[in-house]
Design a protein around this motif. Structure first.
Motif, PDB file in Angstrom:
ATOM      1  N   LEU A   1      28.098  79.442   7.123  1.00 55.17           N
ATOM      2  CA  LEU A   1      28.038  78.567   8.502  1.00 55.17           C
ATOM      3  C   LEU A   1      26.653  78.862   9.058  1.00 55.17           C
ATOM      4  CD1 LEU A   1      29.185  76.275  10.106  1.00 55.17           C
ATOM      5  CD2 LEU A   1      30.472  78.054  11.424  1.00 55.17           C
ATOM      6  N   TRP A   2      26.333  80.423   9.383  1.00 57.77           N
ATOM      7  CA  TRP A   2      25.182  80.725  10.068  1.00 57.77           C
ATOM      8  C   TRP A   2      24.098  80.121   9.213  1.00 57.77           C
ATOM      9  CZ3 TRP A   2      24.680  84.682  14.176  1.00 57.77           C
ATOM     10  CH2 TRP A   2      23.623  84.855  14.481  1.00 57.77           C
ATOM     11  N   HIS A   3      24.210  80.380   7.822  1.00 58.66           N
ATOM     12  CA  HIS A   3      22.828  80.049   7.029  1.00 58.66           C
ATOM     13  C   HIS A   3      22.706  78.630   7.097  1.00 58.66           C
ATOM     14  CE1 HIS A   3      20.110  80.071   3.579  1.00 58.66           C
ATOM     15  NE2 HIS A   3      20.810  78.983   3.105  1.00 58.66           N
ATOM     16  N   THR A   4      23.703  77.855   6.724  1.00 59.47           N
ATOM     17  CA  THR A   4      23.715  76.346   7.057  1.00 59.47           C
ATOM     18  C   THR A   4      23.111  75.820   8.357  1.00 59.47           C
ATOM     19  OG1 THR A   4      25.616  76.018   5.785  1.00 59.47           O
ATOM     20  CG2 THR A   4      25.039  74.142   6.926  1.00 59.47           C
ATOM     21  N   ALA A   5      23.778  76.556   9.513  1.00 58.30           N
ATOM     22  CA  ALA A   5      23.124  75.775  10.678  1.00 58.30           C
ATOM     23  C   ALA A   5      21.720  76.331  10.883  1.00 58.30           C
ATOM     24  CB  ALA A   5      24.014  76.469  11.905  1.00 58.30           C
ATOM     25  N   ALA A   6      21.417  77.692  10.759  1.00 57.13           N
ATOM     26  CA  ALA A   6      20.045  78.336  11.075  1.00 57.13           C
ATOM     27  C   ALA A   6      19.280  77.424  10.154  1.00 57.13           C
ATOM     28  CB  ALA A   6      19.844  79.454  10.739  1.00 57.13           C
ATOM     29  N   SER A   7      19.321  77.165   8.799  1.00 58.98           N
ATOM     30  CA  SER A   7      18.281  76.454   8.008  1.00 58.98           C
ATOM     31  C   SER A   7      18.066  75.123   8.438  1.00 58.98           C
ATOM     32  CB  SER A   7      18.841  76.598   6.472  1.00 58.98           C
ATOM     33  OG  SER A   7      20.183  76.025   6.264  1.00 58.98           O
ATOM     34  N   GLN A   8      19.043  74.449   8.917  1.00 62.09           N
ATOM     35  CA  GLN A   8      18.890  73.167   9.408  1.00 62.09           C
ATOM     36  C   GLN A   8      18.089  72.914  10.786  1.00 62.09           C
ATOM     37  OE1 GLN A   8      22.340  70.709   8.803  1.00 62.09           O
ATOM     38  NE2 GLN A   8      21.496  68.918  10.100  1.00 62.09           N
ATOM     39  N   GLY A   9      17.881  74.507  11.492  1.00 65.62           N
ATOM     40  CA  GLY A   9      17.234  74.387  12.718  1.00 65.62           C
ATOM     41  C   GLY A   9      18.038  74.446  14.109  1.00 65.62           C
ATOM     42  N   LEU A  10      19.055  74.760  13.701  1.00 64.18           N
ATOM     43  CA  LEU A  10      19.947  74.847  15.232  1.00 64.18           C
ATOM     44  C   LEU A  10      19.344  75.902  16.133  1.00 64.18           C
ATOM     45  CD1 LEU A  10      23.733  74.611  15.507  1.00 64.18           C
ATOM     46  CD2 LEU A  10      22.561  76.342  16.835  1.00 64.18           C
ATOM     47  N   LEU A  11      18.865  77.016  15.697  1.00 62.66           N
ATOM     48  CA  LEU A  11      18.536  78.131  16.765  1.00 62.66           C
ATOM     49  C   LEU A  11      17.069  77.835  17.292  1.00 62.66           C
ATOM     50  CD1 LEU A  11      19.432  80.873  14.451  1.00 62.66           C
ATOM     51  CD2 LEU A  11      20.580  80.656  16.684  1.00 62.66           C
ATOM     52  N   SER A  12      16.751  76.821  16.652  1.00 58.93           N
ATOM     53  CA  SER A  12      15.493  76.377  17.444  1.00 58.93           C
ATOM     54  C   SER A  12      15.320  75.047  18.304  1.00 58.93           C
ATOM     55  CB  SER A  12      14.075  76.505  16.438  1.00 58.93           C
ATOM     56  OG  SER A  12      14.522  75.325  15.501  1.00 58.93           O
ATOM     57  N   LEU A  13      16.564  74.662  18.334  1.00 59.27           N
ATOM     58  CA  LEU A  13      16.623  73.219  18.713  1.00 59.27           C
ATOM     59  C   LEU A  13      16.224  73.026  20.163  1.00 59.27           C
ATOM     60  CD1 LEU A  13      17.937  70.721  17.397  1.00 59.27           C
ATOM     61  CD2 LEU A  13      20.049  70.930  18.559  1.00 59.27           C
ATOM     62  N   ALA A  14      16.673  74.060  20.830  1.00 62.01           N
ATOM     63  CA  ALA A  14      16.338  73.919  22.439  1.00 62.01           C
ATOM     64  C   ALA A  14      14.739  74.385  22.733  1.00 62.01           C
ATOM     65  CB  ALA A  14      17.462  74.675  23.438  1.00 62.01           C
ATOM     66  N   ILE A  15      14.284  75.174  21.974  1.00 61.48           N
ATOM     67  CA  ILE A  15      12.792  75.566  22.078  1.00 61.48           C
ATOM     68  C   ILE A  15      11.811  74.576  21.999  1.00 61.48           C
ATOM     69  CG2 ILE A  15      11.322  77.488  21.517  1.00 61.48           C
ATOM     70  CD1 ILE A  15      14.007  78.270  22.177  1.00 61.48           C
TER      71      ILE A  15
END
Length: 367
Positions: free
Chosen positions: A26-40
């Motif tokens: 789940l972490w890999h899927t979400a991070a690779s799709q750009g979730l961690l950078s979404l608000a930036i």
């Protein structure tokens, strides 16, 4: 990211998250799709969609996967590690740490809590002093470090001067593998499955000024910046968990019969489900309104604490109703009722206890 583009992006996340069965995927899927950078902001290398979009994405991640710990851990990195780096980090620090964090190539952890020092910053025992060569020597310990066992970089708060925490604290960026940094095993816990919490023992870590975030004495400002965003948005995934649980509870009430009638035909069950719906709706409305404040640049500490207090309170109310929809079946793991109740109880304590949020809100009222 434009509105229509985000709609397509979210649909893709929803589809992929539903197929994940463990926290790592789940972490890999979400991070690779750009979730961690979404608000930036795009100017800082992010997706530029804003805080409300990021909260909706975390909610969706939890709702579709049914996993509580991984979205929580990703939120902890986003709000308590990445946000301070954006605000206080130098260009070299952004290149070294922020870029891989946003891409999901590295994990970050914020380490402030100690065994005898949670909200009491005057009791902080982790210390950093300069040696004769001008380097910082960091010593102490931390606990309840989200992502601690697997993090690649730690944002560690330490005392560098006596007196007021306003000027006596400093934040250090410490990479995994730094000599003297000892990372503990994942802690056993009852809830937040998939989120690794751990301890740190710091024994004479030698650090340079380039490892200081925001400059010596800026630790309190770094902490307050992190808490402003973490308190406001750390419970975004809880909305998804509540929505999933409500959907399943409604399905159960419709399909299961007692005394020849569906559970959904009984007023006691209907009232419970409606109260759960009210809790979810009010929590979601407040959190998303708070995210819009952040997008407008008007988020303050009182609003953050109000959001954390309200969402955690409604999460607990929701979970008090949930088991009685299932009766004895609530004890079975497949209902998720008791696991969700454990997560709700935990939500009252991280990022500052509910009592601490009340104190902050009261002070904002002049009390």
């Amino acid at each position: 990211m434009a509105s229509q583009e985000f709609t397509y992006w979210l649909a893709g996340l929803r589809s992929r998250a539903a197929k994940c069965r463990d926290g790592d995927s789940l972490w890999h899927t979400a991070a690779s799709q750009g979730l961690l950078s979404l608000a930036i902001p795009e100017s800082a290398g992010g997706g530029g969609a804003g805080y409300e979009a990021a909260c909706l994405a975390l909610e969706t991640l939890a709702q579709e996967s049914g996993l509580s710990g991984t979205p929580f851990a990703m939120a902890a990195q986003a709000w308590a590690c990445q946000e301070p780096l954006i605000e206080f980090g130098s260009k070299p620090q952004h290149e070294k740490y922020l870029t891989p964090l946003l891409a999901g190539a590295a994990k970050g952890a914020f380490a402030a809590t100690e065994y005898d020092s949670g909200s009491d910053l005057l009791s902080l025992s982790t210390r950093a002093v300069r040696d004769s060569g001008g380097r910082w020597r960091l010593n102490g310990s931390k606990t309840f470090v989200t992502n601690g066992p697997t993090a690649d970089v730690f944002l560690i708060l330490a005392r560098t001067a006596e007196g007021s925490p306003l000027t006596g604290l400093t934040a250090f960026l410490v990479p995994r593998g730094t000599p003297g940094l000892h990372i503990g095993m994942a802690m056993d816990k009852s809830g937040l499955t998939g989120a690794d919490l751990g301890t740190l023992n710091i024994d004479d870590c030698a650090l340079d000024d380039s490892d200081v975030l925001g400059g010596p004495g800026a630790g309190f400002a770094v902490l307050m910046h992190a808490m402003r965003y973490e308190r406001a948005f750390i419970l975004a995934p809880a909305l998804g968990l509540m929505a999933r649980a409500l959907r399943q509870a409604v399905e159960h009430a419709r399909s299961r019969s007692q005394f020849g009638h569906p559970l959904a035909s009984y007023d006691t069950i209907r009232q419970r489900l409606v109260r759960m719906h009210v809790s979810l709706t009010s929590a979601r409305e407040l959190l998303h309104a708070t995210a819009r404040c952040a997008d407008a640049g008007t988020l303050d500490h009182g609003r953050s604490s109000l959001t954390k207090l309200h969402v955690s309170t409604e999460f607990n109310r929701f979970c008090q109703e949930l088991p009685d929809v299932y009766g004895g079946y609530a004890l079975l793991p497949e209902t998720g009722a008791t696991a969700l109740l454990t997560d709700a109880v935990a939500s009252r304590y991280y990022s500052g206890t509910s009592d601490m949020q009340v104190k902050i809100i009261a002070e904002g009222l002049g009390l």
